[in-house]
Design an enzyme around this catalytic site. Structure first.
Site, PDB file in Angstrom:
ATOM      1  N   SER A  61       0.804  -1.219   0.000  1.00  0.00           N
ATOM      2  CA  SER A  61       0.000   0.000   0.000  1.00  0.00           C
ATOM      3  C   SER A  61       0.837   1.269   0.000  1.00  0.00           C
ATOM      4  O   SER A  61       0.394   2.308  -0.513  1.00  0.00           O
ATOM      5  CB  SER A  61      -0.936   0.005   1.210  1.00  0.00           C
ATOM      6  N   HIS A 292      -0.611   6.226   6.367  1.00  0.00           N
ATOM      7  CA  HIS A 292      -0.042   5.987   5.038  1.00  0.00           C
ATOM      8  C   HIS A 292       0.385   7.312   4.421  1.00  0.00           C
ATOM      9  O   HIS A 292      -0.109   8.370   4.807  1.00  0.00           O
ATOM     10  CB  HIS A 292      -1.068   5.316   4.117  1.00  0.00           C
TER      11      HIS A 292
END
Length: 310
Positions: A61, A292
């Protein structure tokens, strides 16, 4: 292709130059790379006189850029972004072809095995490699050590003792640091992935990309803004540094170049203000998945990869 994977399942890009960029069809998805006149100006591919690279991006990711606009790719559940660092690298090198098969949730296993995601299945990422591939980036192993579980446990446990180190206690109870042990177990898997890449793409230069700073590079964090207990911040910082050290060692041992994204990202951690932070916190202030990289973070990693290419 090894592991008996049928050739017809390989994700081989077909490409066409346009006046504005590169069209690449890979694995049934259309990737449109808008290369502005300045994007590749004065930038040559990593193979110098051999011309712009034929580039394949592999990874998890942090490579895909989940929820960073605009989302693209197939299957949609891989959550790839058109502003992920692979897209920046493709533009910066003037890539002749570009295939992004990164996928959220990917582990080292998913380089050679199919990965089920919402709305479909991502084929083995190594299927995208071929003898024509000349550049490969790989960012992997965060999910091998249980990244999502670490976030869940550490943010939840911080509520029980915000000024202590409940997460460290959880992962080191019994006298063994479970996260360091998982890093050790991931090392031979990363090595096997690198060897597989060399076998499938023998003409490629391979770059193993490390992970950028998540928590502050020093100090005790910013609980409750980012709910990681004060004592757990230095512990988790050490875990990430150990993960990156493992990746650097495996790159050196397996004919790959390690890309340090941590050093340049110090000062851009989750505790920083919007516009400065490269990684979002539990409640994002920019479009990105929690904990993230946001668009700035993906751009920062692209810059480090391009610098490593020389």
């Amino acid at each position: 292709m090894r592991h008996g994977i049928p050739r017809h399942r390989q994700a081989r890009p077909t490409t066409a130059r346009t006046g504005r960029g590169l069209l690449a069809v890979a694995g049934g998805s259309l990737l449109v790379i808008a290369l502005s006149p300045a994007a590749g100006a004065g930038v040559s591919g990593p193979l110098g006189a051999d011309g712009p690279p034929h580039y394949v991006a592999l990874g998890d990711s942090y490579t895909a850029g989940p929820l960073v606009p605009s989302q693209t790719g197939s299957p949609a559940g891989c959550l790839q972004s058109t502003h992920s660092y692979p897209f920046g690298v493709a533009a910066g090198t003037g890539a002749a072809t570009f295939t992004d098969v990164s996928c959220q949730g990917a582990t080292t296993v998913d380089m050679t095995h199919s990965q089920s995601v919402p709305l479909g299945t991502n084929p083995p990422q190594d299927n995208a490699l071929s003898v024509s591939t000349t550049l490969v980036t790989l960012q992997i192993s965060g999910n091998d050590i249980g990244f999502s579980d670490i976030i869940i446990h550490c943010t939840t446990l911080s509520l029980t003792n915000p000024f202590g180190s409940p997460c460290k206690h959880h992962y080191t109870s019994g006298g063994t640091d479970q996260l360091r042990a998982k890093i050790g177990k991931a090392a031979p898997k990363v090595a096997a992935d690198l060897r597989g890449i060399h076998a499938d793409a023998p003409n490629a230069k391979v770059f193993l990309v490390g992970y950028p700073v998540i928590l502050p590079g020093s100090g005790d964090g910013c609980w409750p803004l980012v709910p990681i207990a004060y004592g757990d911040v230095p512990y988790l910082r050490g875990v990430e540094k150990a993960l990156n050290s493992m990746l650097a060692a495996e790159a050196a041992a397996n004919n790959a170049t390690f890309v340090d994204t941590y050093t340049a990202s110090v000062g851009h951690d989750v505790c920083q203000a919007p516009g400065t932070k490269w990684v979002e916190g539990l409640i994002p202030t920019a479009l990105a998945a929690p904990f993230h990289p946001n668009r700035l973070g993906e751009q920062g990693m692209a810059q480090q990869v391009l610098a490593a290419l020389g």
